[in-house]
Design an enzyme around this catalytic site. Sequence first.
Site, PDB file in Angstrom:
ATOM      1  N   GLY A 160       2.048   1.517 -15.310  1.00 39.20           N
ATOM      2  CA  GLY A 160       2.719   1.570 -13.796  1.00 39.20           C
ATOM      3  C   GLY A 160       3.196   0.346 -13.386  1.00 39.20           C
ATOM      4  N   ILE A 161       2.895   0.132 -12.282  1.00 38.91           N
ATOM      5  CA  ILE A 161       3.566  -1.146 -11.414  1.00 38.91           C
ATOM      6  C   ILE A 161       2.919  -2.379 -12.038  1.00 38.91           C
ATOM      7  CG2 ILE A 161       3.771  -2.269  -9.165  1.00 38.91           C
ATOM      8  CD1 ILE A 161       3.628   0.531  -7.723  1.00 38.91           C
ATOM      9  N   GLY A 162       1.506  -2.329 -12.335  1.00 37.08           N
ATOM     10  CA  GLY A 162       0.979  -3.529 -12.790  1.00 37.08           C
ATOM     11  C   GLY A 162       1.577  -4.104 -14.411  1.00 37.08           C
ATOM     12  N   SER A 211       0.686  -1.506   0.938  1.00 35.23           N
ATOM     13  CA  SER A 211       1.083  -0.155   0.796  1.00 35.23           C
ATOM     14  C   SER A 211       1.754   0.242   2.032  1.00 35.23           C
ATOM     15  CB  SER A 211       0.156   0.942   0.404  1.00 35.23           C
ATOM     16  OG  SER A 211       0.772   2.168   0.783  1.00 35.23           O
ATOM     17  N   TYR A 235      -7.284   5.619   2.091  1.00 36.02           N
ATOM     18  CA  TYR A 235      -6.525   4.707   1.227  1.00 36.02           C
ATOM     19  C   TYR A 235      -5.693   3.575   2.109  1.00 36.02           C
ATOM     20  CZ  TYR A 235      -2.452   3.058  -1.472  1.00 36.02           C
ATOM     21  OH  TYR A 235      -1.451   2.085  -2.319  1.00 36.02           O
TER      22      TYR A 235
END
Length: 299
Positions: free
Chosen positions: A13-15, A141, A166
């Site tokens: 993913g983003i990582g 986020s 979250y």
Amino acid sequence: MPKTAVVTAGTGGIGLETALGLAAAGFAVTVVGRDPGRGAEAVQRISATGPAVLARFLPADLASLDQVRTLAERIAADHAASDDQLTVLVNNVGAMFANRQQVDGVEASFVVNHLSPYLLTELLLPTLAAGGPSRIVNVTSAAVGVAKRSFHAVEPPGGYYGFHWYGRAKLANLAYTLDLARRLDGTGVGVFAADPGGAATDMTNGTLADPRIVSPPLRVLWPLVRRRFIRSTSGPASVAARPSITAATDKALTGRTGLLIGPRARPTTPLRAATDPRLVEAVRRLSETHAPAARTADR
């Protein structure tokens, strides 16, 4: 002398896209994750781009604060024993849960999204200072906007909805990030938050349609929220990684700190609540109580 970067949750993913961007920028990249198989695939993908220094994988379950401590010890020891300088730490880890869970007696979302990156950062501050000028990038986020702003205890009052909890944990981490920037101002360690926007990732795909994730009032407004705030900034993980890569590498940010890099990879104004002194102090108390780490810099 080699410059290195650590990316948590960097095996997909983003990582992973962040790790690829840092490798392209000349960093020796260490990706951290739970799954050795995914770690090996990530290292292979990064290495296939022909970086100057091959990537490596370190296993750690970042939901476990004991494993976070072990990871920090390993990274610090490796850099102390070599000429490599740790110049970038990207706390990319994030998780959203449909049902309330606990880790060592603490609500899981708060552990993964705040206490884990908080503790890893605090433990690695001496190593980052030694490798300065260096940067810390904490991934935030837009969910901070719907977060409960009560931090008198680890868990807020009321029913559990994963998206909101979250967001609350990410708000705690954003408040910590901006506070840390003030603490470290002038030390050579820059501190940034990065908002990836409404990325399509394994964490978000399908989960936000789960009625256990979003509270009934927000569920009514969800089509409008998605249209106005998520779709306008959504994209693949490679696009969502740009704010983190910019925060970690952009030379225009040299000497600056305490900035939020928004979904368009430009500085933007953070949520005002994240700078509220009362909220910041409450988050600090919770962090020090539930993830104690030796202070490495004066407030």
